[in-house]
Design a protein around this motif. Structure first.
Motif, PDB file in Angstrom:
ATOM      1  N   UNK A 129       0.841  -1.193   0.000  1.00 34.53           N
ATOM      2  CA  UNK A 129       0.000   0.000   0.000  1.00 34.53           C
ATOM      3  C   UNK A 129       0.885   1.255   0.000  1.00 34.53           C
TER       4      UNK A 129
ATOM      5  N   UNK B 175       2.259   1.660  -3.356  1.00 34.01           N
ATOM      6  CA  UNK B 175       1.246   2.179  -4.283  1.00 34.01           C
ATOM      7  C   UNK B 175       1.079   3.688  -4.155  1.00 34.01           C
ATOM      8  N   UNK B 176       1.069   4.197  -2.907  1.00 30.93           N
ATOM      9  CA  UNK B 176       0.920   5.648  -2.704  1.00 30.93           C
ATOM     10  C   UNK B 176       2.112   6.377  -3.328  1.00 30.93           C
TER      11      UNK B 176
ATOM     12  N   UNK C  58      -1.158  -4.163 -11.884  1.00 35.35           N
ATOM     13  CA  UNK C  58      -2.600  -4.411 -11.735  1.00 35.35           C
ATOM     14  C   UNK C  58      -2.835  -5.764 -11.081  1.00 35.35           C
ATOM     15  N   UNK C  59      -2.090  -6.777 -11.526  1.00 36.68           N
ATOM     16  CA  UNK C  59      -2.236  -8.114 -10.917  1.00 36.68           C
ATOM     17  C   UNK C  59      -1.811  -8.044  -9.451  1.00 36.68           C
TER      18      UNK C  59
ATOM     19  N   UNK D 120      -4.744  -5.995  -7.649  1.00 34.64           N
ATOM     20  CA  UNK D 120      -6.103  -6.548  -7.749  1.00 34.64           C
ATOM     21  C   UNK D 120      -6.144  -8.072  -7.587  1.00 34.64           C
ATOM     22  N   UNK D 121      -4.975  -8.709  -7.656  1.00 36.52           N
ATOM     23  CA  UNK D 121      -4.972 -10.164  -7.818  1.00 36.52           C
ATOM     24  C   UNK D 121      -4.971 -10.995  -6.555  1.00 36.52           C
TER      25      UNK D 121
ATOM     26  N   UNK E 170      -7.365 -13.857  -6.223  1.00 37.67           N
ATOM     27  CA  UNK E 170      -7.989 -14.076  -7.537  1.00 37.67           C
ATOM     28  C   UNK E 170      -7.073 -14.855  -8.465  1.00 37.67           C
TER      29      UNK E 170
ATOM     30  N   UNK F  93      -2.464   6.552   6.249  1.00 39.04           N
ATOM     31  CA  UNK F  93      -2.382   5.091   6.120  1.00 39.04           C
ATOM     32  C   UNK F  93      -1.484   4.481   7.197  1.00 39.04           C
TER      33      UNK F  93
ATOM     34  N   UNK G  85     -11.040  -8.494   3.247  1.00 44.31           N
ATOM     35  CA  UNK G  85     -11.060  -9.157   1.952  1.00 44.31           C
ATOM     36  C   UNK G  85      -9.947  -8.732   1.040  1.00 44.31           C
ATOM     37  N   UNK G  86     -10.273  -8.571  -0.230  1.00 43.37           N
ATOM     38  CA  UNK G  86      -9.246  -8.331  -1.252  1.00 43.37           C
ATOM     39  C   UNK G  86      -8.639  -6.943  -1.107  1.00 43.37           C
TER      40      UNK G  86
ATOM     41  N   UNK H 286      -7.428  -3.263  -1.214  1.00 43.91           N
ATOM     42  CA  UNK H 286      -8.174  -2.012  -1.336  1.00 43.91           C
ATOM     43  C   UNK H 286      -7.384  -0.982  -2.117  1.00 43.91           C
TER      44      UNK H 286
END
Lengths: 84, 517
Positions: free
Chosen positions: B59, B62-63, B114-115, B118-119, B122, B503, B514-515, B517
C-alpha cells in the motif's frame, strides 16, 4: 479466447470497483496527468524546434547556426530573419 | 553572448524537477524489493503474518508510485523546450533508451502492477508473487534505461557526429548500454535505493514500536529492511569504489572538485572532513582548505587502484602536461583552441554543403573529425570556465559518504538488537530510526548533486557545455514555469505526506479483511 478476454475485463472491472484508497490515488494521477499534458505541455512546454520548423533540414540549419554563431544563441525569429 | 539568467533559470528548473522526481524513484525501487521478499516469505512459509506485512508495504509502495508517476515526463518536456539544442544534438542516442524505457519497462510495470494490487485471492499465490517481482523488475529496468542515457552524457561513447544533420548518431548500441560508467551508475543507484527504502521501512516500523502497536509486524519488517539496507550499503560501497575509478579517468575535474584538490599529488590523501576556502581560485596561492582531516593515500587508491598513483588537481587539469593512460594531457587553453577549430570546421562544412562544394566539405569534415574530441571547449574563452562549483560538490560528497557510513552503523546496531530480541525496548533507537528517514533522502539527493553539479559546465562531457545546450527562449518564461512546478510539486508532496500519514496511522489491515483495497 473470448472467455479469457472477458475474465481479464472482469478482473480489472472488479479490481477498480473494490478500490477505496486506490480511488483517491487514481484521482490524483488523473488530475496530475491533466495538469501535465493539458496545461503545462500545451501552454508552457512546446517543443521549440517542432513548433517553429517543419523539416529536419530547417531544424539542423537552426541548431547549426545556434552552435556555431560567434555572437551566441539567436531566438528562432531572429534566425529566420538572418536565413535567406 | 550567453544569457546567464536564462541558463541559470533553465538549470534551476531542471534541478528542481529532477530532485523532486528523485524523491519517489528510490523508494519505488527499494520498497519493491522489500515487499517482494516479504511476499516470497509468505508463499514459502504460508504464514499469514507475511501476507499482512506484504500488503501494508504494498500500500505504501502504491501511494509513492501514484504520486511519483509521470513526474519524470516533465524532464522530457524541458528537454524539448529549454534544451532544444541539446535535444537535437544528441539525436537518437538519448531518444532510444528513453523509448525502450517507455515501451518495454513501463508497460511491464503497468501490466503486473494491476495483478499485484487486484490479484490477491484471484490468481494463484505463485502467479501473484511473480507479478510482484515483475513489477519491481519493471521499475528497475525503467531506471536502467534512464541511467544509460544519463551515463552517456557523463561518458559519451558509441556515437559519430554527422555535420549534415548536426546530430550524433548511434553507431554501437551495446557500447552505450554496457559502458562501464552506465553499468556502474545503474548498480550504484539501485543499491543505494535499497538503503533508502530500508531506512523508510525501519523508520515507519519504529513509529509503531514507539506507539506500542503492531509489535510483531514492526519487528518482522525491521528485520527484513535492516538486512536489505545493509546488503544495499555493502553493494553501494563496492560500486562507489568503481565510480571513483571511472570518474578519475573520464571526469577528472569532477573528482578534483569532490576533493577540493587544486594541486595534483602522488599518494594523495582523501579528505575525511574539512572546510573549503570559498575564495580560492585556481591561479592564486591561497590554500584550498581552511581546515581538514585527511586519510593518507586513499584518494590515490580510489582513483587509480594504486596507493602511490598520481591524482591530478584542478590546476593540473587546467595547465595539462601530466601523464594519462592516453598520453600527455593537453592544457585547457589548447583544448579551447582545438574546440574553436572544430566549431569553425562545422561552420565551414555547413557553408560548403550549402554551396554544394564537395571538396570543401571533405576538407572541413576532416578538420572537424580531427578536433571533435574537444568540440565543447570551443564555447569557452578562459580555462577557469571548466571548473565547477567546488564547495557544493565537496560538501555534497561528504554528506553522501558520511550518511552512508552512518547507515552502515545504524543497520548493524538495529540487526544486533533485533537478533538479541530487545529492539522493541530501545526507545532511543526508535527515535533515531524515525529521524534517519530524512537523512536517507538527504544522502540520496546529495549523491545526485555530486553526479550532476560535478559534471558542470558540461551537458555532454567535453562535447557540449550547458551554455550551448540551452534554448534561446525568453528567461521570463522559464522563471514562470519554475514557480508553477514549485507550486505543483509542493501540493503533490503535501498530498503524499498526508495520505501516507493517514495510512500509517491506520496501520496494517486485519487479516480477515477481503481483497486489496
Amino acid at each position: 479466447m473470448k472467455r479469457l478476454i472477458a475474465s481479464v475485463i472482469t478482473f480489472y472491472a472488479e479490481g477498480f470497483r473494490r478500490m477505496t484508497l486506490g480511488k483517491t490515488l487514481w484521482a490524483i494521477i488523473l488530475i496530475k496527468l491533466f495538469v501535465i499534458f493539458a496545461v503545462l505541455k500545451l501552454f508552457f512546454f512546446p517543443n521549440l524546434l517542432n513548433s517553429r520548423f517543419d523539416t529536419p533540414e530547417q531544424k539542423s540549419a537552426y541548431v547549426a547556426k545556434q552552435l556555431t554563431a560567434p555572437h551566441g544563441n539567436l531566438l528562432p525569429e531572429q534566425h529566420q530573419k538572418h536565413t535567406p | 553572448m550567453t544569457d546567464f539568467v536564462l541558463l541559470d533559470w533553465s538549470r534551476a528548473q531542471f534541478a528542481l524537477t529532477a530532485i523532486y522526481h528523485w524523491l519517489f524513484v528510490p523508494l519505488t525501487l527499494g520498497l519493491g524489493v522489500i515487499m517482494s521478499i516479504m511476499e516470497t516469505l509468505y508463499v514459502k512459509t504460508n504464514d499469514p503474518k507475511w501476507r499482512r506485512t506484504t500488503r501494508f508495504w504494498m500500500k505504501i509502495f502504491g501511494i509513492n508510485f501514484a504520486i511519483g508517476v509521470a513526474t519524470g515526463i516533465i524532464l522530457e518536456f524541458e528537454f524539448g523546450t529549454n534544451w532544444s539544442n541539446y535535444s537535437w544534438f544528441v539525436g537518437d542516442i538519448f531518444g532510444a533508451p528513453l523509448a525502450i524505457e517507455g515501451i518495454f519497462a513501463f508497460f511491464m510495470e503497468a501490466t503486473f502492477i494491476a495483478v499485484m494490487f487486484f490479484g490477491w485471492d484471484k490468481v494463484s499465490k505463485r502467479f501473484h508473487l511473480a507479478s510482484t517481482w515483475l513489477t519491481t523488475a519493471g521499475a528497475t529496468l525503467s531506471a536502467l534505461w534512464i541511467l544509460v542515457a544519463n551515463a552517456w552524457m557523463q561518458h559519451p561513447v558509441g556515437m559519430e557526429f554527422n555535420p549534415s544533420t548536426v546530430r550524433n548518431e548511434m553507431v554501437d548500441f551495446f557500447s552505450i548500454v554496457f559502458s562501464p560508467v552506465a553499468v556502474n551508475k545503474f548498480l550504484h543507484t539501485v543499491f543505494s535505493s535499497w538503503m533508502l527504502a530500508a531506512a523508510v521501512v525501519t523508520g515507519i516500523s519504529s513509529w509503531y514500536l514507539l506507539k506500542k502497536r503492531e509489535t510483531t509486524f514492526a519487528l518482522d519488517s525491521i528485520k527484513i529492511a535492516a538486512i536489505m539496507g545493509l546488503a544495499g550499503l555493502a553493494l553501494t560501497l563496492f560500486t562507489g569504489d568503481k565510480s571513483a575509478f571511472h570518474v578519475a579517468s573520464s571526469q577528472p575535474m569532477k573528482l578534483a572538485a569532490m576533493e577540493s584538490l587544486y594541486n595534483g599529488q602522488k599518494s594523495a590523501g582523501l579528505t575525511a572532513i574539512g572546510i573549503v576556502n570559498y575564495e580560492k581560485k585556481h591561479n592564486d596561492n591561497s590554500p584550498p582548505m581552511s581546515w581538514e582531516i585527511t586519510i593518507p593515500k586513499i584518494l590515490s587508491l580510489l582513483a587509480s587502484h594504486d596507493l602511490d598513483g598520481f591524482v591530478p588537481g584542478i590546476c593540473d587539469i587546467i595547465n595539462g602536461g601530466y601523464q594519462t593512460k592516453d598520453g600527455v594531457e593537453l592544457s585547457v587553453s589548447e583544448k579551447i583552441r582545438r574546440g574553436k577549430l572544430a566549431l569553425a570546421a562545422l561552420a565551414d562544412y555547413r557553408k560548403a554543403a550549402g554551396a554544394n562544394d564537395t571538396a570543401a566539405m571533405q576538407e572541413s569534415r576532416t578538420r572537424l573529425d580531427t578536433h571533435f574530441k574537444y568540440f565543447g571547449y570551443g564555447y569557452f574563452n578562459t580555462p577557469d570556465e571548466v571548473v565547477p562549483n567546488v564547495p557544493l560538490i565537496f560538501y555534497s560528497f561528504r554528506i553522501m559518504v558520511i550518511l552512508g557510513l552512518y547507515f552502515i552503523g545504524f543497520f548493524i546496531v538495529t540487526l544486533v538488537c533485533i537478533f538479541k530480541k530487545n529492539f522493541h525496548e530501545k526507545r532511543g533507537m526508535h527515535w533515531i530510526a524515525i529521524f534517519s528517514v530524512p537523512a536517507a533522502y538527504i544522502a540520496s539527493q546529495a549523491g545526485w548533486i555530486v553526479a550532476e553539479v560535478g559534471r558542470q559546465p558540461w551537458a555532454i562531457q567535453d562535447i557540449l557545455p550547458v551554455n550551448a545546450a540551452v534554448s534561446a527562449i525568453p528567461s521570463s518564461s522559464v522563471k514562470i514555469t519554475f514557480f508553477i512546478f514549485l507550486t505543483l510539486f509542493s501540493v503533490l508532496l503535501l498530498a503524499e505526506l498526508r495520505i501516507l500519514s493517514k495510512q500509517i496511522q491506520l496501520g496494517p489491515e486485519p487479516e480477515e479483511t477481503g481483497a486489496e483495497k
